[in-house]
Scaffold this motif. Structure first.
Motif, PDB file in Angstrom:
ATOM      1  N   ASP A  55       0.812  -1.214   0.000  1.00 47.23           N
ATOM      2  CA  ASP A  55       0.000   0.000   0.000  1.00 47.23           C
ATOM      3  C   ASP A  55       0.851   1.272   0.000  1.00 47.23           C
ATOM      4  N   HIS A 406      -9.357  -2.593   2.615  1.00 47.19           N
ATOM      5  CA  HIS A 406      -8.046  -2.326   2.006  1.00 47.19           C
ATOM      6  C   HIS A 406      -7.009  -3.286   2.596  1.00 47.19           C
ATOM      7  N   THR A 407      -7.268  -4.572   2.493  1.00 44.47           N
ATOM      8  CA  THR A 407      -6.361  -5.588   3.028  1.00 44.47           C
ATOM      9  C   THR A 407      -5.318  -5.960   1.970  1.00 44.47           C
ATOM     10  N   HIS A 410      -6.941  -7.905  -0.796  1.00 46.80           N
ATOM     11  CA  HIS A 410      -7.647  -7.040  -1.757  1.00 46.80           C
ATOM     12  C   HIS A 410      -6.675  -6.444  -2.767  1.00 46.80           C
ATOM     13  N   LEU A 411      -5.543  -5.946  -2.285  1.00 47.11           N
ATOM     14  CA  LEU A 411      -4.567  -5.323  -3.172  1.00 47.11           C
ATOM     15  C   LEU A 411      -3.887  -6.363  -4.070  1.00 47.11           C
ATOM     16  N   ARG A 414      -6.719  -7.580  -6.809  1.00 45.50           N
ATOM     17  CA  ARG A 414      -7.613  -6.641  -7.481  1.00 45.50           C
ATOM     18  C   ARG A 414      -7.418  -6.633  -8.997  1.00 45.50           C
TER      19      ARG A 414
END
Length: 593
Positions: A55, A406-407, A410-411, A414
């Motif tokens: 992130d 926003h784990t 997820h990133l 995606r």
């Protein structure tokens, strides 16, 4: 007798507590991950070392002395000075904010060339922050387990709830079941498929503290990695990761480049256990409902558990999808008496669907079954609502929420390359600005056709069996319209049980079972799953690997691959039609066989 029953009950509750602790710890780590730094030395020729924190934007560590690279990274709003000292392109030490940090080469546990120069560094442990979330998850999961165990205690069942019932074991005895495990053990000497190594190694990385999803979120987009070593959801990692701790003491001598004998044995046996749970549960349901004659039970068992397609995928190729197949089927069967099994059904269905995102395409058929039975059974509507609450809660917490928040998961997922195959087969409609996605059209047609032709007056067991068949129909519909992996074909295992059950003689059973191998022609006759791969043990190149090499040398590789897929495509269409014919079979004829 009462004392023995009491000990069983206590043991069941102890296991429930331990399993709740495990799942709570696992998913709290997924939601509130430790902060990890990944260093990558692939850019040393450009005089830099890349530093990644999930992130956050990648940072270039630039030369700051002989063999030293330094820079500033960001983590949770703070800036941290990082210094790495290398010798012969290999990190020797790493300092973060002036503190010496230990690092683990990712290649120590995984063979993928994408991570040969990648190193893991622990930045910050967030155990305290995870505690409150872990406590909430533990309390919720344990409450569901307690409710399910109370249902089983009322019915006088304990371990048998891991199957629908033991009716089929009484019918066929234990020898056929033991034989299935013996055959599985012998299959250890058949070379496994291409997917076991990355799957097993991904689990080992997770056990060693490397957050797979942070690794993928950081490195894979930067290096444009096409094939992720792990593509399942957190629940699948939790499910197969738990028995994998049996091998944890051996990891000190683990060599990623060697043949994975121990992992192969463990996952073969685990998959056969789950295959038996699937086949025996469905057969017990059929026996108790008078839909299978006891004298045919052994025959149906052998042709089902040794179904060539499913046996090759789960035991020889070693794919993991048999776990959600088992959980989903058992959950559907338990819905036959939702008043007594609502929490058990919610647990199994919730765990099963949460294992894999693609199971959401099967959810409409399952939801239609639930709606139909809810409308029909007015006395059990409260129980159906409670079941829906438990199932929906598990699905939301274990599958949907990690994809929404926003784990790292997820990133990481995606922009997963494999998910794009759903949109590849398309054609323009009216103008080039509007496209029709064939896979979506096929799935909608399969679902609507089944709903609008559904016999809503059929008995409840028939409704459940038709839903089981519809899952296979939807799976084959999707697979014929996309380049699906073989793991998804395991959804058809319960449907093959029903296909064998309606066969009139053994010769018909052989035909319907053996020819199912044509479905995986594109894998059996290619290097990924070469059926002659055991030749590697003798230092020989497998036959069909050599065939592909010769075809590539002649410039006809595309023709060869397309030819193999065409055979698989045709076979999938045939079995899709067979399963659809069973869905449309009149209810009264089920008992007449």
């Amino acid at each position: 007798m009462r004392e023995k029953t009491g000990k069983r009950s206590w043991l069941a509750y102890i296991i429930a507590v331990l399993l709740s602790l495990y799942l709570a710890a696992f998913f709290s780590r997924l939601y509130v991950p430790d902060r990890q730094l990944f260093l990558d030395t692939d850019s040393l020729k450009e005089q830099k070392v890349m530093a990644f924190v999930y992130d956050e934007a990648p940072v270039e560590l630039l030369p700051a002395g002989e063999g030293t690279y330094a820079g500033v990274i960001r983590s949770r709003g703070s800036e941290l000075q990082v210094s790495v000292r290398l010798r012969d392109a290999v990190p020797q030490s790493c300092e973060v904010a002036g503190k010496e940090k230990e690092f683990i080469p990712v290649s120590r546990y995984i063979t993928s060339n994408d991570y040969l120069g990648t190193y893991y560094v622990q930045l910050e442990q967030r155990t305290t922050q995870r505690f409150h979330l872990g406590a909430i998850l533990f309390a919720g999961i344990l409450a569901l387990f307690a409710l399910a165990l109370r249902e089983n205690r009322r019915e006088g069942r304990f371990w048998s709830r891991l199957m629908y019932s033991d009716a089929v074991v009484r019918a066929i005895g234990k020898k056929p079941i033991l034989l299935s495990f013996a055959v599985t053990a012998i299959s250890l000497f058949i070379f496994y498929g291409c997917d076991l190594k990355p799957l097993a190694e991904s689990i080992i990385l997770w056990q060693k503290g490397v957050d797979l999803f942070q690794l993928f979120a950081c490195i894979n987009p930067y290096k444009s990695v096409e094939l992720y070593s792990w593509q399942y959801e957190g629940m699948m990692l939790a499910g197969y990761g738990l028995p994998s701790y049996l091998l944890y003491p051996t990891l000190g001598g683990f060599q990623p480049g060697e043949y994975h004998w121990l992992q192969s044995f463990l996952y073969k046996m685990l998959n056969m256990l789950l295959m038996n749970g699937t086949v025996l549960s469905l057969m017990s349901f059929l026996l108790e409902r008078g839909l299978l004659k006891e004298e045919r039970a052994r025959e149906v068992y052998y042709f089902s558990v040794f179904n060539p397609l499913c046996f090759w995928i789960a035991i020889i190729f070693i794919q993991f999808d048999i776990l959600p197949v088992y959980c989903t089927l058992l959950g559907l069967l338990l819905l036959s008496d939702v008043q007594k099994n609502k929490w058990s059904a919610a647990l199994f269905l919730g765990f099963g669907v949460a294992c894999k995102l693609t199971y959401l395409m099967l959810l409409p058929s399952m939801a239609f079954l639930m709606l139909t039975l809810f409308v029909r059974d007015k006395k059990a509507r409260k129980d159906w609502l409670l079941f829906g609450f438990g199932f929906g809660l598990l699905l939301f917490v274990f599958l949907l929420l990690p994809r929404i928040l926003h784990t790292p998961l997820h990133l990481a997922y995606r922009d997963l390359p494999q998910t794009k195959r759903l949109w590849r087969l398309a054609f323009p409609l009216v103008s080039t600005e509007i496209r029709t996605y064939v896979a979506i059209v096929g799935l909608v047609i399969a679902f609507l056709w089944s709903v609008l032709h559904w016999d809503t007056e059929a008995a409840m067991p028939i409704q459940i069996l038709r839903t089981v068949l519809m899952l296979a129909v939807i799976m084959f519909t999707f697979s014929t319209l996309t380049l699906s992996t073989p793991s998804f074909y395991l959804v058809s295992l319960p449907a093959f049980v029903l296909l064998v059950r309606q066969s009139r003689n053994r010769y018909e059973c052989v035909l319907k079972s053996l020819l199912s191998l044509l479905v995986v022609t594109q894998f059996l006759l290619r290097p990924e799953g070469d059926i002659t791969a055991t030749l590697w043990f003798f230092g020989k190149t497998p036959v069909f690997t050599r065939v592909l090499q010769a075809v590539e040398a002649s410039g006809k590789a595309l023709w060869w691959k397309s030819f193999l897929y065409s055979i698989s495509y045709a076979a999938m269409l045939v079995y899709l039609k067979l399963f659809w014919d069973l869905v449309r079979k009149p209810a009264e004829s089920w008992r007449g066989e």
